[in-house]
Design an enzyme around this catalytic site. Structure first.
Site, short mmCIF file in Angstrom:
data_model
loop_
_atom_site.label_atom_id
_atom_site.label_comp_id
_atom_site.label_asym_id
_atom_site.label_seq_id
_atom_site.Cartn_x
_atom_site.Cartn_y
_atom_site.Cartn_z
N HIS A 87 0.84 -1.21 0.00
CA HIS A 87 0.00 0.00 0.00
C HIS A 87 0.86 1.25 0.00
O HIS A 87 1.98 1.25 0.52
CB HIS A 87 -0.99 0.01 1.17
CG HIS A 87 -0.39 0.17 2.53
ND1 HIS A 87 -0.19 1.39 3.13
CD2 HIS A 87 0.05 -0.75 3.44
CE1 HIS A 87 0.32 1.23 4.34
NE2 HIS A 87 0.49 -0.06 4.55
N ASP A 89 -0.68 4.46 0.77
CA ASP A 89 -1.22 5.48 1.67
C ASP A 89 -0.44 5.43 2.98
O ASP A 89 0.21 4.43 3.31
CB ASP A 89 -2.71 5.26 1.92
CG ASP A 89 -3.01 3.91 2.56
OD1 ASP A 89 -2.59 2.88 1.99
OD2 ASP A 89 -3.66 3.87 3.63
N ASP A 118 6.36 2.03 6.51
CA ASP A 118 4.98 1.57 6.41
C ASP A 118 4.22 2.42 5.39
O ASP A 118 3.67 3.44 5.74
CB ASP A 118 4.32 1.68 7.79
CG ASP A 118 2.90 1.14 7.82
OD1 ASP A 118 2.52 0.40 6.90
OD2 ASP A 118 2.18 1.47 8.77
N GLU A 152 -5.19 1.39 3.08
CA GLU A 152 -4.88 0.35 4.06
C GLU A 152 -4.94 0.88 5.48
O GLU A 152 -5.34 0.18 6.40
CB GLU A 152 -3.50 -0.24 3.77
CG GLU A 152 -3.20 -1.55 4.48
CD GLU A 152 -2.62 -1.38 5.89
OE1 GLU A 152 -2.53 -2.39 6.60
OE2 GLU A 152 -2.25 -0.24 6.25
N ASP A 176 4.54 -5.98 4.69
CA ASP A 176 4.03 -4.92 5.56
C ASP A 176 4.02 -5.33 7.03
O ASP A 176 3.08 -5.04 7.76
CB ASP A 176 2.60 -4.54 5.12
CG ASP A 176 2.09 -3.26 5.76
OD1 ASP A 176 2.89 -2.47 6.29
OD2 ASP A 176 0.86 -3.06 5.76
#
Length: 469
Positions: A87, A89, A118, A152, A176
């Site tokens: 992801h 975002d 992250d 996410e 992740d």
């Protein structure tokens, strides 16, 4: 001939950093107030998706942008499909940064920016892993598809959209989490707790507002309250004593123009799945206010937080504690705490729970414990616990590759954090934090070390090739 994956990564280090720098510069925080049909969760996540797909198009991958909320890039041929679910975002920035969170800085062999760990850094590592396999023209028998989400950190609207219309991978992993593997993920549900009522207008101390937290899945770093106070000097002394005794800092400001006191407490942010790692400024402020002779629903609200939530990370006092021998114990994070004279008190609690307890049971038990404070509870969308057995060939292959490249011990793990790995029946999370990495996810001054980034890329490349060759 054996492939030296680390050497292949070394040839591409500058490329990896250039593309990661480009991606990290996109401020991809969800912004509902700026959302449009063309940008479902705001312009930032849309731009980050566009940036990642453009990198894939540049390198000759098949790409698809699905309504600007999710997309993918694909390589290979065959009936079976492997998924890599990342992801782009990021969570809100928060306070405490030493540099601009969206202007990446390399310092002490670390790259600092929101999303570095992250999940833009690990996603870029996985991308380059696939790119290496493609550039080396290695023989493969399956397809690999990198699916790129943009929501996410909030409601997973991106993956809801993907799963409703697109091909679902047969197996795969999310880059992740942590190594050596995450093959178990706890269930995830948030409870919205409200306390309503009235305060006495002539009370000695009157709470006008209370605000802490950015997201339910983040430990609040900052908390603020505004009060009318009868004895300002006494409260100031009590507050200074509280700060000296507890692991927080703060400020006490008296506003003589309207005779109000503004309290601020600063703790330490952390991921909501590990609330014990952070210092929850919100619950500490509630604990102080619980000493301040409030009345009515304000008193009930801070008393409830102090007695049923503060420093109880397993949910014992809320009645929701539960332990599974493989998946571990429930964790509880008070991520959002707000109070206004108009809307009264609202507490957003995020729970991560193992298999063996139903979400309905969690809600019933919490209501039993909190209703004496005048609280009502609404349950949010839940994700059930997810587990892929340790003897599954996917798990075994990923562990074998990790051990070969690092020499480290391998073992199965369950986390409270939710990853896209749970979306696949045979889906796990794999890296990119190592056992000795410093975890700065959801914190100020987030970073990923360059050594970790490059080693992760090598591990991902070998793992993906082993699974699709």
């Amino acid at each position: 001939m054996a492939i030296n994956w680390k050497e292949e990564v070394k040839k591409r280090e500058d490329e990896i950093l250039r593309d990661l720098d480009t991606l990290l510069r996109v401020p991809s925080v969800r912004e509902d107030e700026l959302a449009t049909e063309d940008a479902p969760v705001g312009p930032g996540p849309k731009e980050a998706l566009k940036t990642m797909l453009a990198i894939g198009e540049r390198d000759g991958f098949q790409t698809k942008n699905i309504d600007h909320i999710v997309g993918y890039l694909e390589y290979g041929a065959g009936d079976e499909l492997m998924g890599i679910l990342g992801h782009v975002d990021v969570v809100p920035v928060g306070t405490g940064w030493e540099s601009d969170p969206f202007i990446p800085v390399i310092k002490n062999e670390r790259i600092y920016a929101r999303g570095a760990s992250d999940d833009k850094g690990p996603t870029m590592a996985a991308y380059y892993a696939i790119k290496m396999i493609k550039e080396m023209n290695l023989p493969i028998s399956k397809r690999v598809r990198m699916i790129i989400g943009t929501d996410e950190e909030s409601q997973w609207q991106c993956m809801d959209r993907y799963l409703a219309t697109e091909e679902i991978p047969d197996f795969g992993f999310a880059p992740d989490a942590v190594f050596p593997i995450i093959n178990g993920e706890k269930g995830n549900v948030s409870l919205r707790v409200q306390v309503k009522g009235e305060q006495k207008q002539d009370a000695a101390n009157f709470l006008h507002s209370f605000d802490a937290g950015l997201r339910e899945n983040m430990v609040p770093q900052d908390a603020h309250a505004l009060l009318s106070v009868q004895d300002v000097a006494t409260m100031e002394v009590a507050f200074e004593r509280f700060l000296n005794e507890e692991p927080v800092t703060g400020t006490f400001v008296f506003h003589p123009e309207n005779e109000t006191v503004e309290l601020t407490i600063v703790g330490k942010a952390a991921h909501g799945s590990t609330p014990e790692v952070g210092v929850n400024a919100g619950t500490y402020l509630a604990a102080f206010l619980n000493q301040c002779q409030l009345t009515g629903q304000a008193k009930q609200f801070v008393q409830m937080i102090t007695e049923k939530v503060h420093l109880d990370f397993a949910g014992e006092k809320m009645g929701v504690a539960h332990t599974d021998e493989v998946m571990g114990s429930t964790s509880v994070n008070a991520g959002i705490i707000t109070f206004t004279e108009k809307d009264h008190g609202t507490l957003g609690v995020n729970l991560r729970y193992p298999r063996g307890i139903a979400v309905e049971t969690i809600e019933i038990r919490a209501e039993q414990e909190l209703s004496p404070y005048g609280a009502t509870i609404a349950r949010g969308k839940e994700k059930e616990p997810h587990y892929v057995p340790a003897d599954d060939p996917l798990v075994q292959t990923l562990l074998d590759v990790y051990h070969r490249q690092t020499g480290n011990e391998v073992f199965e793990q369950t986390i409270g954090g939710g990853t896209y790995g749970r979306l696949l029946k045979r889906g796990v999370a794999y890296g990119a934090l190592f056992p000795d990495s410093i975890d700065t996810m959801h914190q100020a001054n987030e970073f990923i070390s360059l050594d970790d980034l490059f080693l992760t890329t090598a591990i991902y490349a070998e793992a993906i090739y082993e699974l699709i060759k």
